[in-house]
Design a protein around this motif. Structure first.
Motif, PDB file in Angstrom:
ATOM      1  N   LYS A  26       0.827  -1.215   0.000  1.00  0.00           N
ATOM      2  CA  LYS A  26       0.000   0.000   0.000  1.00  0.00           C
ATOM      3  C   LYS A  26       0.862   1.266   0.000  1.00  0.00           C
ATOM      4  O   LYS A  26       0.407   2.338   0.368  1.00  0.00           O
ATOM      5  CB  LYS A  26      -0.914  -0.021   1.224  1.00  0.00           C
ATOM      6  CG  LYS A  26      -1.859  -1.218   1.198  1.00  0.00           C
ATOM      7  CD  LYS A  26      -2.679  -1.312   2.438  1.00  0.00           C
ATOM      8  CE  LYS A  26      -3.542  -2.563   2.350  1.00  0.00           C
ATOM      9  NZ  LYS A  26      -4.392  -2.736   3.473  1.00  0.00           N
ATOM     10  N   LEU A  27       2.094   1.127  -0.429  1.00  0.00           N
ATOM     11  CA  LEU A  27       3.046   2.234  -0.385  1.00  0.00           C
ATOM     12  C   LEU A  27       2.604   3.431  -1.227  1.00  0.00           C
ATOM     13  O   LEU A  27       2.850   4.578  -0.856  1.00  0.00           O
ATOM     14  CB  LEU A  27       4.413   1.741  -0.841  1.00  0.00           C
ATOM     15  CG  LEU A  27       5.619   2.555  -0.421  1.00  0.00           C
ATOM     16  CD1 LEU A  27       5.655   2.772   1.082  1.00  0.00           C
ATOM     17  CD2 LEU A  27       6.897   1.892  -0.887  1.00  0.00           C
ATOM     18  N   ALA A  28       1.917   3.203  -2.336  1.00  0.00           N
ATOM     19  CA  ALA A  28       1.469   4.303  -3.201  1.00  0.00           C
ATOM     20  C   ALA A  28       0.469   5.215  -2.490  1.00  0.00           C
ATOM     21  O   ALA A  28       0.306   6.370  -2.863  1.00  0.00           O
ATOM     22  CB  ALA A  28       0.855   3.751  -4.479  1.00  0.00           C
ATOM     23  N   SER A  29      -0.184   4.711  -1.459  1.00  0.00           N
ATOM     24  CA  SER A  29      -1.164   5.502  -0.692  1.00  0.00           C
ATOM     25  C   SER A  29      -0.619   5.913   0.671  1.00  0.00           C
ATOM     26  O   SER A  29      -1.382   6.191   1.589  1.00  0.00           O
ATOM     27  CB  SER A  29      -2.445   4.689  -0.501  1.00  0.00           C
ATOM     28  OG  SER A  29      -3.013   4.383  -1.744  1.00  0.00           O
ATOM     29  N   THR A  30       0.691   5.932   0.794  1.00  0.00           N
ATOM     30  CA  THR A  30       1.342   6.283   2.058  1.00  0.00           C
ATOM     31  C   THR A  30       2.024   7.639   1.908  1.00  0.00           C
ATOM     32  O   THR A  30       2.650   7.923   0.891  1.00  0.00           O
ATOM     33  CB  THR A  30       2.370   5.203   2.443  1.00  0.00           C
ATOM     34  OG1 THR A  30       1.698   3.949   2.543  1.00  0.00           O
ATOM     35  CG2 THR A  30       3.034   5.512   3.770  1.00  0.00           C
ATOM     36  N   TYR A  31       1.898   8.473   2.935  1.00  0.00           N
ATOM     37  CA  TYR A  31       2.440   9.832   2.896  1.00  0.00           C
ATOM     38  C   TYR A  31       3.374  10.074   4.065  1.00  0.00           C
ATOM     39  O   TYR A  31       3.206   9.487   5.132  1.00  0.00           O
ATOM     40  CB  TYR A  31       1.298  10.856   2.925  1.00  0.00           C
ATOM     41  CG  TYR A  31       0.381  10.703   1.742  1.00  0.00           C
ATOM     42  CD1 TYR A  31       0.659  11.362   0.556  1.00  0.00           C
ATOM     43  CD2 TYR A  31      -0.730   9.868   1.798  1.00  0.00           C
ATOM     44  CE1 TYR A  31      -0.162  11.205  -0.553  1.00  0.00           C
ATOM     45  CE2 TYR A  31      -1.555   9.701   0.692  1.00  0.00           C
ATOM     46  CZ  TYR A  31      -1.266  10.380  -0.477  1.00  0.00           C
ATOM     47  OH  TYR A  31      -2.067  10.211  -1.563  1.00  0.00           O
ATOM     48  N   ILE A  32       4.332  10.958   3.849  1.00  0.00           N
ATOM     49  CA  ILE A  32       5.275  11.350   4.899  1.00  0.00           C
ATOM     50  C   ILE A  32       5.157  12.854   5.083  1.00  0.00           C
ATOM     51  O   ILE A  32       5.160  13.615   4.111  1.00  0.00           O
ATOM     52  CB  ILE A  32       6.723  10.989   4.530  1.00  0.00           C
ATOM     53  CG1 ILE A  32       6.854   9.464   4.357  1.00  0.00           C
ATOM     54  CG2 ILE A  32       7.686  11.493   5.593  1.00  0.00           C
ATOM     55  CD1 ILE A  32       8.197   9.020   3.848  1.00  0.00           C
ATOM     56  N   ALA A  33       5.027  13.271   6.327  1.00  0.00           N
ATOM     57  CA  ALA A  33       4.979  14.701   6.652  1.00  0.00           C
ATOM     58  C   ALA A  33       5.972  14.967   7.773  1.00  0.00           C
ATOM     59  O   ALA A  33       6.233  14.084   8.592  1.00  0.00           O
ATOM     60  CB  ALA A  33       3.578  15.101   7.084  1.00  0.00           C
ATOM     61  N   TYR A  34       6.530  16.164   7.794  1.00  0.00           N
ATOM     62  CA  TYR A  34       7.451  16.490   8.877  1.00  0.00           C
ATOM     63  C   TYR A  34       7.369  17.970   9.205  1.00  0.00           C
ATOM     64  O   TYR A  34       6.904  18.783   8.426  1.00  0.00           O
ATOM     65  CB  TYR A  34       8.887  16.092   8.519  1.00  0.00           C
ATOM     66  CG  TYR A  34       9.539  16.973   7.482  1.00  0.00           C
ATOM     67  CD1 TYR A  34      10.307  18.064   7.856  1.00  0.00           C
ATOM     68  CD2 TYR A  34       9.378  16.708   6.127  1.00  0.00           C
ATOM     69  CE1 TYR A  34      10.901  18.877   6.909  1.00  0.00           C
ATOM     70  CE2 TYR A  34       9.963  17.523   5.168  1.00  0.00           C
ATOM     71  CZ  TYR A  34      10.727  18.596   5.566  1.00  0.00           C
ATOM     72  OH  TYR A  34      11.313  19.403   4.630  1.00  0.00           O
ATOM     73  N   SER A  35       7.827  18.272  10.387  1.00  0.00           N
ATOM     74  CA  SER A  35       7.930  19.645  10.856  1.00  0.00           C
ATOM     75  C   SER A  35       9.293  19.783  11.506  1.00  0.00           C
ATOM     76  O   SER A  35       9.728  18.890  12.235  1.00  0.00           O
ATOM     77  CB  SER A  35       6.818  19.929  11.870  1.00  0.00           C
ATOM     78  OG  SER A  35       6.991  21.204  12.438  1.00  0.00           O
ATOM     79  N   GLY A  36       9.968  20.878  11.241  1.00  0.00           N
ATOM     80  CA  GLY A  36      11.311  21.069  11.787  1.00  0.00           C
ATOM     81  C   GLY A  36      12.342  20.726  10.731  1.00  0.00           C
ATOM     82  O   GLY A  36      12.125  20.937   9.542  1.00  0.00           O
ATOM     83  N   THR A  37      13.445  20.138  11.152  1.00  0.00           N
ATOM     84  CA  THR A  37      14.509  19.803  10.209  1.00  0.00           C
ATOM     85  C   THR A  37      14.273  18.425   9.608  1.00  0.00           C
ATOM     86  O   THR A  37      13.590  17.587  10.198  1.00  0.00           O
ATOM     87  CB  THR A  37      15.890  19.808  10.896  1.00  0.00           C
ATOM     88  OG1 THR A  37      15.959  18.721  11.814  1.00  0.00           O
ATOM     89  CG2 THR A  37      16.142  21.115  11.638  1.00  0.00           C
ATOM     90  N   THR A  38      14.847  18.205   8.436  1.00  0.00           N
ATOM     91  CA  THR A  38      14.703  16.900   7.784  1.00  0.00           C
ATOM     92  C   THR A  38      15.583  15.833   8.424  1.00  0.00           C
ATOM     93  O   THR A  38      15.404  14.652   8.155  1.00  0.00           O
ATOM     94  CB  THR A  38      15.036  17.000   6.282  1.00  0.00           C
ATOM     95  OG1 THR A  38      16.350  17.535   6.137  1.00  0.00           O
ATOM     96  CG2 THR A  38      14.029  17.879   5.558  1.00  0.00           C
ATOM     97  N   SER A  39      16.516  16.227   9.271  1.00  0.00           N
ATOM     98  CA  SER A  39      17.368  15.232   9.936  1.00  0.00           C
ATOM     99  C   SER A  39      16.639  14.545  11.090  1.00  0.00           C
ATOM    100  O   SER A  39      17.051  13.488  11.546  1.00  0.00           O
ATOM    101  CB  SER A  39      18.643  15.892  10.468  1.00  0.00           C
ATOM    102  OG  SER A  39      18.320  16.795  11.512  1.00  0.00           O
TER     103      SER A  39
END
Length: 94
Positions: A26-39
Protein backbone atom coordinates in the motif's frame (compact mmCIF):
# COMPACT_ATOMS: atom_id res chain seq x y z
CA UNK A 1 -6.82 -28.16 15.41
CA UNK A 2 -8.97 -25.02 15.47
CA UNK A 3 -7.10 -23.70 18.51
CA UNK A 4 -3.79 -24.36 16.76
CA UNK A 5 -4.93 -22.36 13.71
CA UNK A 6 -5.98 -19.42 15.91
CA UNK A 7 -2.61 -19.37 17.70
CA UNK A 8 -0.76 -19.66 14.40
CA UNK A 9 -2.71 -16.73 12.95
CA UNK A 10 -1.93 -14.56 15.98
CA UNK A 11 1.80 -15.28 15.76
CA UNK A 12 1.77 -14.51 12.03
CA UNK A 13 0.31 -11.08 12.80
CA UNK A 14 3.34 -10.25 14.94
CA UNK A 15 5.81 -11.38 12.30
CA UNK A 16 7.76 -8.46 10.84
CA UNK A 17 7.67 -9.97 7.33
CA UNK A 18 3.88 -10.04 7.49
CA UNK A 19 3.71 -6.31 8.27
CA UNK A 20 6.43 -5.38 5.79
CA UNK A 21 4.54 -7.11 2.98
CA UNK A 22 1.25 -5.58 4.10
CA UNK A 23 2.57 -2.01 4.25
CA UNK A 24 4.71 -2.09 1.10
CA UNK A 25 1.72 -3.30 -0.91
CA UNK A 26 0.00 0.00 0.00
CA UNK A 27 3.05 2.23 -0.38
CA UNK A 28 1.47 4.30 -3.20
CA UNK A 29 -1.16 5.50 -0.69
CA UNK A 30 1.34 6.28 2.06
CA UNK A 31 2.44 9.83 2.90
CA UNK A 32 5.28 11.35 4.90
CA UNK A 33 4.98 14.70 6.65
CA UNK A 34 7.45 16.49 8.88
CA UNK A 35 7.93 19.64 10.86
CA UNK A 36 11.31 21.07 11.79
CA UNK A 37 14.51 19.80 10.21
CA UNK A 38 14.70 16.90 7.78
CA UNK A 39 17.37 15.23 9.94
CA UNK A 40 14.77 14.62 12.70
CA UNK A 41 17.54 15.13 15.23
CA UNK A 42 16.80 18.60 16.62
CA UNK A 43 14.48 19.60 19.41
CA UNK A 44 10.81 19.77 18.29
CA UNK A 45 11.41 17.86 15.04
CA UNK A 46 8.40 15.74 14.10
CA UNK A 47 7.79 13.15 11.41
CA UNK A 48 4.67 11.18 10.51
CA UNK A 49 4.19 8.30 8.11
CA UNK A 50 0.51 7.79 7.33
CA UNK A 51 -0.95 5.11 5.08
CA UNK A 52 -4.07 3.03 4.65
CA UNK A 53 -2.92 0.50 7.25
CA UNK A 54 -0.11 2.16 9.17
CA UNK A 55 0.55 5.29 11.19
CA UNK A 56 4.03 6.01 12.59
CA UNK A 57 4.93 9.14 14.51
CA UNK A 58 8.35 10.24 15.69
CA UNK A 59 8.94 13.32 17.81
CA UNK A 60 12.25 14.66 19.10
CA UNK A 61 11.58 16.64 22.29
CA UNK A 62 13.61 18.58 24.80
CA UNK A 63 14.27 17.13 28.21
CA UNK A 64 12.09 17.99 31.19
CA UNK A 65 14.08 16.34 33.96
CA UNK A 66 17.48 16.76 32.31
CA UNK A 67 17.24 20.15 30.64
CA UNK A 68 18.45 20.65 27.08
CA UNK A 69 18.81 16.91 26.54
CA UNK A 70 16.56 15.98 23.62
CA UNK A 71 15.09 12.51 23.47
CA UNK A 72 12.77 10.73 21.09
CA UNK A 73 9.16 9.58 21.35
CA UNK A 74 7.51 7.30 18.81
CA UNK A 75 4.31 5.38 18.23
CA UNK A 76 3.34 2.76 15.67
CA UNK A 77 -0.30 1.93 14.87
CA UNK A 78 -1.80 -0.61 12.53
CA UNK A 79 -5.21 0.80 11.64
CA UNK A 80 -6.58 -2.57 10.59
CA UNK A 81 -5.65 -4.71 13.58
CA UNK A 82 -4.75 -2.78 16.73
CA UNK A 83 -7.02 -1.82 19.62
CA UNK A 84 -9.32 -4.76 18.94
CA UNK A 85 -10.41 -3.56 15.47
CA UNK A 86 -10.37 -7.09 14.05
CA UNK A 87 -12.54 -8.32 16.91
CA UNK A 88 -15.39 -5.93 16.06
CA UNK A 89 -15.11 -6.27 12.30
CA UNK A 90 -13.91 -2.75 11.49
CA UNK A 91 -10.70 -3.89 9.80
CA UNK A 92 -12.42 -4.43 6.47
CA UNK A 93 -13.57 -0.81 6.28
CA UNK A 94 -10.04 0.55 5.89
Amino acid sequence: MERYQAIRKRFREYDGCYYLTKYTSKLASTYIAYSGTTSVASQNDYMRIDGLSVGIEFSYQGGVIIRNTPHSHSVWRDYTSDYGVTNVGLGASF
